[in-house]
Design a protein around this motif. Structure first.
Motif, mmCIF file in Angstrom:
data_model
loop_
_atom_site.group_PDB
_atom_site.id
_atom_site.type_symbol
_atom_site.label_atom_id
_atom_site.label_comp_id
_atom_site.label_asym_id
_atom_site.label_seq_id
_atom_site.Cartn_x
_atom_site.Cartn_y
_atom_site.Cartn_z
ATOM 1 N N VAL A 95 3.666 -1.381 3.746
ATOM 2 C CA VAL A 95 3.042 -0.104 3.418
ATOM 3 C C VAL A 95 4.130 0.957 3.330
ATOM 4 O O VAL A 95 5.205 0.835 3.928
ATOM 5 C CB VAL A 95 1.988 0.325 4.474
ATOM 6 N N PHE B 108 0.852 -1.189 0.000
ATOM 7 C CA PHE B 108 0.000 0.000 0.000
ATOM 8 C C PHE B 108 0.889 1.241 0.000
ATOM 9 O O PHE B 108 1.920 1.288 0.687
ATOM 10 C CB PHE B 108 -0.898 0.028 1.237
ATOM 11 N N ALA B 109 0.480 2.251 -0.764
ATOM 12 C CA ALA B 109 1.182 3.536 -0.765
ATOM 13 C C ALA B 109 0.167 4.651 -0.945
ATOM 14 O O ALA B 109 -0.872 4.465 -1.596
ATOM 15 C CB ALA B 109 2.222 3.593 -1.883
ATOM 16 N N GLN B 110 0.452 5.815 -0.366
ATOM 17 C CA GLN B 110 -0.387 6.969 -0.643
ATOM 18 C C GLN B 110 -0.349 7.277 -2.139
ATOM 19 O O GLN B 110 0.669 7.084 -2.800
ATOM 20 C CB GLN B 110 0.085 8.182 0.157
ATOM 21 N N THR C 97 -3.604 1.909 -3.377
ATOM 22 C CA THR C 97 -3.332 3.293 -2.989
ATOM 23 C C THR C 97 -4.516 3.869 -2.228
ATOM 24 O O THR C 97 -5.630 3.339 -2.258
ATOM 25 C CB THR C 97 -3.037 4.172 -4.213
ATOM 26 N N ALA D 180 -3.216 4.653 5.560
ATOM 27 C CA ALA D 180 -2.627 3.315 5.459
ATOM 28 C C ALA D 180 -3.417 2.324 6.304
ATOM 29 O O ALA D 180 -3.846 2.650 7.414
ATOM 30 C CB ALA D 180 -1.175 3.348 5.908
ATOM 31 N N LEU E 152 4.663 4.619 4.485
ATOM 32 C CA LEU E 152 4.102 5.581 5.432
ATOM 33 C C LEU E 152 4.774 6.936 5.270
ATOM 34 O O LEU E 152 5.965 7.006 4.957
ATOM 35 C CB LEU E 152 4.316 5.093 6.868
#
Length: 297
Positions: A144, A99-101, A129, A133, A146
């Motif tokens: 992830v 997961f990433a912004q 995305t 998170a 962060l």
């Protein structure tokens, strides 16, 4: 320079005959006749200019040169066989959920992902995305990205790069204005992310203009949108250099006040995962690759 090796068939014939103790046994392993093995060995001896076997009507024995050559060829052929099996065997692909912004994924990660896929074809990276998170302790991604200062209790984290905030705008927008001083910049349209409303005030304080407040602002609900709006000439955005470097390098975005150094707040982008998973091969591969990619230069 080309390899100066005898024919592989001749080397295989000699190695099999030496290992198995005769031409007949070698012929059975190789699927040819004993005469063919004998001819290949004779051709190898002629090529090397050395006798490898002492022959008599009832016996066949290795010469000193033959005894010296045998283990070399056996080891080389074993290594070749093992290498072919590794290269041609089906690869087991490992799935890795990350997961990433959205701003990090689009501005930094996606342009680099082709390199990760080339280096690690055995890993199937599944990227999601968003803004917040997920909790890694639940049914969540494996890792992830962060943003912040940390620490994050219960997680192993690795700093990729710190924030370095600078104003950015389109070259055409800047060409029509004189905004080389932060005081003048405050009179222009500033592009603001609602997820980081205080960034501009913090930047003006960093630039020595603590009392300045923007006169005009356009607000956006995502930190991804202000730099994109700046590209379209809507005003000036604050952006992390790491996330807009391609646009800066290409001249699609410029810094209107280059005399002011980037704002560093001690925050940055971090890879995080559960401590107990730090030795898993896919996470190790992702971590090492991200850290290499994040190196300056």
């Amino acid at each position: 320079m080309g390899r100066r090796l005898p024919p592989l068939n001749a080397l295989r014939a000699f190695e099999a005959a030496a290992r198995l103790g005769g031409f007949a046994a070698a012929a059975q392993e190789l699927g040819v006749t004993a005469g063919a093995v004998s001819q290949q060995v004779q051709a190898l001896e002629a090529r090397l200019g050395r006798r490898l076997f002492d022959r008599s009507p009832r016996s066949l024995s290795l010469t000193p040169d033959g005894r010296a050559l045998t283990p070399v060829l056996t080891e080389a052929l074993d290594a070749m066989e093992a290498g072919l099996l590794r290269a041609l065997s089906p690869r087991v692909r490992s799935a890795l959920a990350v997961f990433a912004q959205t701003s990090f994924a689009i501005g930094w990660l996606l342009p680099r992902l082709p390199r990760f896929h080339r280096e690690h074809p055995e890993i199937e990276l599944r990227l999601s995305t968003g803004i917040d998170a997920p909790d890694l302790h639940g049914a969540a991604p494996d890792a992830v990205i962060l943003h912040g200062r940390g620490p994050w209790p219960g997680l192993a984290t690795h700093l990729l790069f710190p924030d370095r905030l600078v104003p950015v705008c389109a070259p055409g927008w800047l060409a029509a204005r004189d905004v080389g001083d932060p005081r003048l910049l405050a009179n222009e349209t500033l592009l603001v992310s609602d997820t980081a409303r205080g960034d501009w005030e913090e930047w003006f304080a960093h630039a020595g203009r603590r009392s300045l407040r923007p006169d005009r602002a356009l607000h956006f609900g995502s930190s991804l949108l202000p730099p994109q709006a700046a590209l379209h000439g809507l005003g000036v955005a604050l952006a992390d250099i790491g996330l807009v470097q391609p646009e800066l390098d290409a001249g699609r975005l410029v810094n209107p006040v280059p005399a002011v150094p980037p704002l560093r707040r001690g925050t940055g982008w971090h890879l995080a995962h559960l401590p107990g998973r730090g030795d898993e091969a896919p996470i190790v591969a992702l971590r090492d690759w991200l850290l290499r990619e994040a190196q300056p230069g």
